[in-house]
Each structure stands twice: as structure tokens, then as C-alpha cells.
Design an enzyme around this catalytic site. Sequence first.
Site, PDB file in Angstrom:
ATOM      1  N   HIS A   1       5.355  31.394  18.648  1.00  0.00           N
ATOM      2  CA  HIS A   1       3.886  31.375  18.589  1.00  0.00           C
ATOM      3  C   HIS A   1       3.297  32.387  19.568  1.00  0.00           C
ATOM      4  O   HIS A   1       2.261  32.989  19.296  1.00  0.00           O
ATOM      5  CB  HIS A   1       3.359  29.967  18.911  1.00  0.00           C
ATOM      6  CG  HIS A   1       3.644  28.960  17.832  1.00  0.00           C
ATOM      7  ND1 HIS A   1       2.698  28.104  17.333  1.00  0.00           N
ATOM      8  CD2 HIS A   1       4.776  28.682  17.143  1.00  0.00           C
ATOM      9  CE1 HIS A   1       3.237  27.327  16.391  1.00  0.00           C
ATOM     10  NE2 HIS A   1       4.508  27.672  16.278  1.00  0.00           N
TER      11      HIS A   1
ATOM     12  N   ASP B   1      -4.327  28.719  18.697  1.00  0.00           N
ATOM     13  CA  ASP B   1      -3.200  28.408  17.823  1.00  0.00           C
ATOM     14  C   ASP B   1      -3.640  27.316  16.855  1.00  0.00           C
ATOM     15  O   ASP B   1      -4.231  26.312  17.283  1.00  0.00           O
ATOM     16  CB  ASP B   1      -2.032  27.913  18.704  1.00  0.00           C
ATOM     17  CG  ASP B   1      -0.713  27.950  17.979  1.00  0.00           C
ATOM     18  OD1 ASP B   1      -0.639  27.380  16.878  1.00  0.00           O
ATOM     19  OD2 ASP B   1       0.238  28.547  18.515  1.00  0.00           O
TER      20      ASP B   1
ATOM     21  N   THR C   1       0.560  30.786  12.760  1.00  0.00           N
ATOM     22  CA  THR C   1       1.756  31.593  13.035  1.00  0.00           C
ATOM     23  C   THR C   1       2.782  31.456  11.907  1.00  0.00           C
ATOM     24  O   THR C   1       3.882  31.986  12.019  1.00  0.00           O
ATOM     25  CB  THR C   1       2.417  31.168  14.359  1.00  0.00           C
ATOM     26  OG1 THR C   1       2.768  29.782  14.257  1.00  0.00           O
ATOM     27  CG2 THR C   1       1.504  31.393  15.539  1.00  0.00           C
TER      28      THR C   1
ATOM     29  N   ASN D   1       8.614  34.548  12.107  1.00  0.00           N
ATOM     30  CA  ASN D   1       8.676  35.848  12.800  1.00  0.00           C
ATOM     31  C   ASN D   1       9.919  36.619  12.389  1.00  0.00           C
ATOM     32  O   ASN D   1       9.856  37.819  12.113  1.00  0.00           O
ATOM     33  CB  ASN D   1       8.664  35.661  14.316  1.00  0.00           C
ATOM     34  CG  ASN D   1       7.367  35.051  14.783  1.00  0.00           C
ATOM     35  OD1 ASN D   1       6.319  35.676  14.753  1.00  0.00           O
ATOM     36  ND2 ASN D   1       7.423  33.789  15.174  1.00  0.00           N
ATOM     37  N   SER D   2      11.056  35.941  12.356  1.00  0.00           N
ATOM     38  CA  SER D   2      12.293  36.613  11.953  1.00  0.00           C
ATOM     39  C   SER D   2      12.161  37.144  10.528  1.00  0.00           C
ATOM     40  O   SER D   2      12.622  38.251  10.219  1.00  0.00           O
ATOM     41  CB  SER D   2      13.476  35.649  12.031  1.00  0.00           C
ATOM     42  OG  SER D   2      13.713  35.301  13.373  1.00  0.00           O
TER      43      SER D   2
ATOM     44  N   ASP E   1       8.971  25.151   8.255  1.00  0.00           N
ATOM     45  CA  ASP E   1       8.601  26.115   7.201  1.00  0.00           C
ATOM     46  C   ASP E   1       9.792  26.898   6.644  1.00  0.00           C
ATOM     47  O   ASP E   1       9.646  27.636   5.670  1.00  0.00           O
ATOM     48  CB  ASP E   1       7.586  27.103   7.767  1.00  0.00           C
ATOM     49  CG  ASP E   1       8.107  27.849   8.997  1.00  0.00           C
ATOM     50  OD1 ASP E   1       8.963  27.292   9.717  1.00  0.00           O
ATOM     51  OD2 ASP E   1       7.664  28.981   9.241  1.00  0.00           O
TER      52      ASP E   1
HETATM   53  O1  UPG Z   1      18.167  36.349  20.144  1.00  0.00           O
HETATM   54  C1  UPG Z   1      16.982  36.349  19.791  1.00  0.00           C
HETATM   55  C2  UPG Z   1      16.457  35.423  18.868  1.00  0.00           C
HETATM   56  C3  UPG Z   1      15.113  35.500  18.542  1.00  0.00           C
HETATM   57  N1  UPG Z   1      14.319  36.448  19.108  1.00  0.00           N
HETATM   58  C4  UPG Z   1      12.872  36.511  18.769  1.00  0.00           C
HETATM   59  O2  UPG Z   1      12.325  35.210  18.816  1.00  0.00           O
HETATM   60  C5  UPG Z   1      11.372  35.040  17.796  1.00  0.00           C
HETATM   61  C6  UPG Z   1      11.779  33.819  16.997  1.00  0.00           C
HETATM   62  O3  UPG Z   1      10.750  33.454  16.130  1.00  0.00           O
HETATM   63  P1  UPG Z   1      11.020  32.793  14.696  1.00  0.00           P
HETATM   64  O4  UPG Z   1      11.935  33.616  13.910  1.00  0.00           O
HETATM   65  O5  UPG Z   1       9.701  32.535  14.065  1.00  0.00           O
HETATM   66  O6  UPG Z   1      11.812  31.472  15.001  1.00  0.00           O
HETATM   67  P2  UPG Z   1      11.525  30.200  15.944  1.00  0.00           P
HETATM   68  O7  UPG Z   1      11.689  30.567  17.337  1.00  0.00           O
HETATM   69  O8  UPG Z   1      12.433  29.168  15.414  1.00  0.00           O
HETATM   70  O9  UPG Z   1       9.992  29.856  15.617  1.00  0.00           O
HETATM   71  C7  UPG Z   1       9.258  28.657  15.425  1.00  0.00           C
HETATM   72  O10 UPG Z   1       7.928  29.114  15.137  1.00  0.00           O
HETATM   73  C8  UPG Z   1       7.811  29.897  13.932  1.00  0.00           C
HETATM   74  C9  UPG Z   1       6.350  30.331  13.822  1.00  0.00           C
HETATM   75  O11 UPG Z   1       5.500  29.230  13.773  1.00  0.00           O
HETATM   76  C10 UPG Z   1       8.269  29.097  12.722  1.00  0.00           C
HETATM   77  O12 UPG Z   1       8.209  29.897  11.556  1.00  0.00           O
HETATM   78  C11 UPG Z   1       9.698  28.600  12.954  1.00  0.00           C
HETATM   79  O13 UPG Z   1      10.145  27.816  11.856  1.00  0.00           O
HETATM   80  C12 UPG Z   1       9.742  27.788  14.238  1.00  0.00           C
HETATM   81  O14 UPG Z   1      11.040  27.301  14.484  1.00  0.00           O
HETATM   82  C13 UPG Z   1      11.375  36.306  16.954  1.00  0.00           C
HETATM   83  O15 UPG Z   1      10.258  37.089  17.278  1.00  0.00           O
HETATM   84  C14 UPG Z   1      12.653  37.019  17.362  1.00  0.00           C
HETATM   85  O16 UPG Z   1      12.549  38.422  17.354  1.00  0.00           O
HETATM   86  C15 UPG Z   1      14.831  37.349  19.991  1.00  0.00           C
HETATM   87  O17 UPG Z   1      14.119  38.223  20.485  1.00  0.00           O
HETATM   88  N2  UPG Z   1      16.149  37.278  20.309  1.00  0.00           N
END
Ligand code: UPG
Length: 453
Positions: free
Chosen positions: A20, A107, A129, A346-347, A366
Amino acid sequence: MEEITSKSHVLVLPFPVQGHINPMVQFSKRLVSRGVKVTLITIDSISKSIPKDSNSIKIESIPHDESPPNSIDIFLEWFFTLISNNLREIVKKLSDSEYPVKVLVFDSVATWAIDLAHELGIKGAAFFTQSCSLSAIYYHLDPEISKITLDGSAVSLPSLPLLEKEDLPSFVYQSESYPALVRLVFSQNINFKKADWLFFNTFDVLEEVVDWMRTQYPIKTIGPTIPSMYLDKRLKDDKEYGSSLIKPNGETCMKWLDLKEIGSVVYVSFGSLASLGEKQMEELALGLIMSNSYFLWAVRDTEENKLPNEFKSKASEKGLIVNWSPQLDVLAHKSVGCFFTHCGWNSTLEALSLGVPMVCMPQWTDQPTNAKFISDVWRTGIRVKAGKDGVITREEVASSIKEVMEEEKGVMLKENAIKWKTLAKEAVDEGGSSDKNIEEFLSTCNALDLVSD
Ligand SMILES: O=c1ccn([C@@H]2O[C@H](COP(=O)(O)OP(=O)(O)O[C@H]3O[C@H](CO)[C@@H](O)[C@H](O)[C@H]3O)[C@@H](O)[C@H]2O)c(=O)[nH]1
């Protein structure tokens, strides 16, 4: 780009988790680059991981004596109480400055913030987000008002693909496991009725449902919120999110990737929150080895104890395991051929924006819906199939990776991924749909200045 000469001041309040903070900080950078003053509101235990006044975003950090609670339900209440007890004072303090606050961008899960904003005489914008499709699903399936009966069969909703049970957000069917989170996700619907703007980290052509939502509510797509240097390159210093809550093993990853051939590495990550069971972790680990591809796996230190015995040494020829990677740099690296992902939003956006095909292994919230779009709508990835016990076997892991890395299907997925990369860049570039939406928002902020001056 229109020059914003006003003294617009926007407060930004993210929920304090990586997924977020990243998009809301990135959105803030876009505002700052247009001359707007932005103050990010957070708490002391988080602000130490955000470089002070990074990219000219000011930080207002709220002190707290006790450590944040570990349980998510208790944490939600603790965090929201802390913020709401202090927000009024912060707005008042800043309003006495040269740059009075005009808008609170909160948020979307902080649903109480809109009433507070209006009470303080400022506008409120909810920032989602997650995908717009997801919000549309929560909107139509809100247990308080929905007339749709959920009996396990596929659901047909306006401007969305037919959604099977396994494509719906996990909270729709598993409401008893996380009662506070379920209440929270559906409570976001209140934003549609009350907020002055609804910002979505997506772009118009990515989701058909955006047009439908726009006919109902003042929504604005402003994404993807990937650092500018990976997309339009208009913000020269914007190379990274700049707020890593876990320190990445950057040099190790990059040096290792540099030695690998083009498109030969699978990057594996489950984001900042997901936690796999021990059996699943073992199957994944052994499947990665079985795939015979090189792999770079980000395993958070809290998850590391679930790796099979001596896995690290067994995998050392083919794999590199780190606690946290510089994910954007990794996905942008020429050696990476596939992203094995939990499909956090985000990923998902990062893979689309950087043109990387995916193997989807969604966990909860999600992620199943994002996996549906990746595999069936954008067609940039495939989804693994679980066995009867819910576990994804090592054979399934290995064959899915081979399908993307080695087979004909992988070529088609890569072509589609490149197409989305181009469209993502166009959306945030000058005159693109997200760029125009930010401009429009700021013109309205400007008008607010004129009214109050
Ligand atoms: O080794 C790593 C792993 C992740 N990331 C970053 O961390 C973020 C991860 O975000 P996301 O892919 O959205 O996963 P979550 O951390 O699991 O995010 C939570 O928040 C998101 C936005 O609300 C939701 O879509 C997800 O389901 C929820 O688990 C991204 O920007 C990645 O680039 C890194 O930089 N390095």
C-alpha cells in the site's frame, strides 16, 4: 503539462504495509513533480524505513510508545485509532502554514477518513491499491446489500469476465477465517458514496470495468504507479519506490543475474505478506529444482525455516535464495524470463509494465482474481492447478515453468506482455489516460485554491 502555480497541499495516508505504501508514495511523487506540496502521514515504526523527505515528499510521523500489535485484527484497530486521534491536529497545524491542506488522499481501507476530512473542511479522495475489477466485485457482492446468491457457481457481473468460484477474491467465500479483514474490504464500498474522488492504481485500457465504474462514480485511474524511469522516464530521479520495509539483497541478486543467459531465470516471490504452508513450500522448492531453470527466489526470513533441509546447498548450482530482492530491477533484468508470483496487485502491475510473463500461484485476498485476468484476459501468464488437498505439486510447478520458459505458449505470453508494457507506458506518459486524470485532479485542486483565496 499544465504548470500548477497554486499552493495546493495534499495529505497522503497509506495503510502501513509495503503493497500500500509503494503505490501511494509513487502517486505522491507524480503530484510533487507538478509543483504540489505533499505530506505523507505515517507512524514512527514505518517512517524510519522511508528516507526522510524523499523526493520532496514531507513526512508527518506519529509517535507511539508500544510496538505495533502482531495480530492483523488488533493491528487494524490500533493503527486507525492512532491515526484518527492525531489527524485532526496535523491538519490544523498544516492549515496554519503557508500551504493549507486542500485534500486528504486516504487509503481506501481507512473508510472513516472521509468523514474526518469533510468535518475539517477539506476534500477526501479514496486511493484503492487493488484493481478496479476487484472493487467492482466487492461492490456487487456486498453481503449487506447484494441480491446475488453465492452457491459456488460462476458469477456474471457487469463488464467483468465470467468468474468461477476460484477466481473470486478469497474473502467472498472464506469470510469466517479473517472476520475483521472481510468487514474491512466490504466497508470500502462506503467510499463510492462519500469520497470526492476515487483513485485507482490501474489504467483505462487494462480493465474494461473502468468505463462501467466511471458511469457511476467519480473514478480516476492514475497507474501503474511504477517508478517513472521504468516507464515514461519523465521523473529523472524516480528509479525506485524508496520505502523498502525490508532491506533488499540488491548487489547479490544483480551480480548473480548478470552471469546468466538472456531469459534463462525464473524469479519467484510471494510479496510481503503471504505465508505458504510447510508442505507447499517443499513442493515449490523441489518443483523449482525439477524445472531445470535457473531461479532467484525471495524468501522472507520469517518463511525461511519452512525450506526443506539442506535445500539451499542442494539448490546452489541452479538457484539463489535471498530474503528480499530489488524486485523492479530483477524484473527489468534481461536474464529473467518468467515471474512465478502470488499475483499481488503491485507485482502484477510490475510484471505487466516490464513485459515479463508469469506463472500465477495466488494465495488469498485479490490474488485469485488477478490470476484470472493474467491468464484469461491479458493472457500474459498461466495459473498453476492445485491437487485435491489444495497443494500444488512439484510436478505442476515444474511443468508450468517449462510451459512459459520453453514451449510455444511462452512465446505468445511474452508477445502479449510486451504489448501491455507499451500500453502501461502510454498511460502514464504525457497525454496518456492516467497522466490526464492527474492533471484534471490538480486543476480541480487549483480551483479549490481560487475559491478559498
Ligand atoms: O523481494 C521482494 C518482494 C516484493 N517486493 C515489492 O513488494 C511489493 C509487493 O506488493 P504486492 O505484489 O502487491 O504484494 P503484497 O505485499 O502481498 O501486497 C498486499 O497488498 C496488495 C495491494 O493492496 C494486494 O494486491 C496483495 O494481495 C496484498 O497481499 C511490490 O512492489 C514488489 O516490488 C520487493 O521489492 N522485493
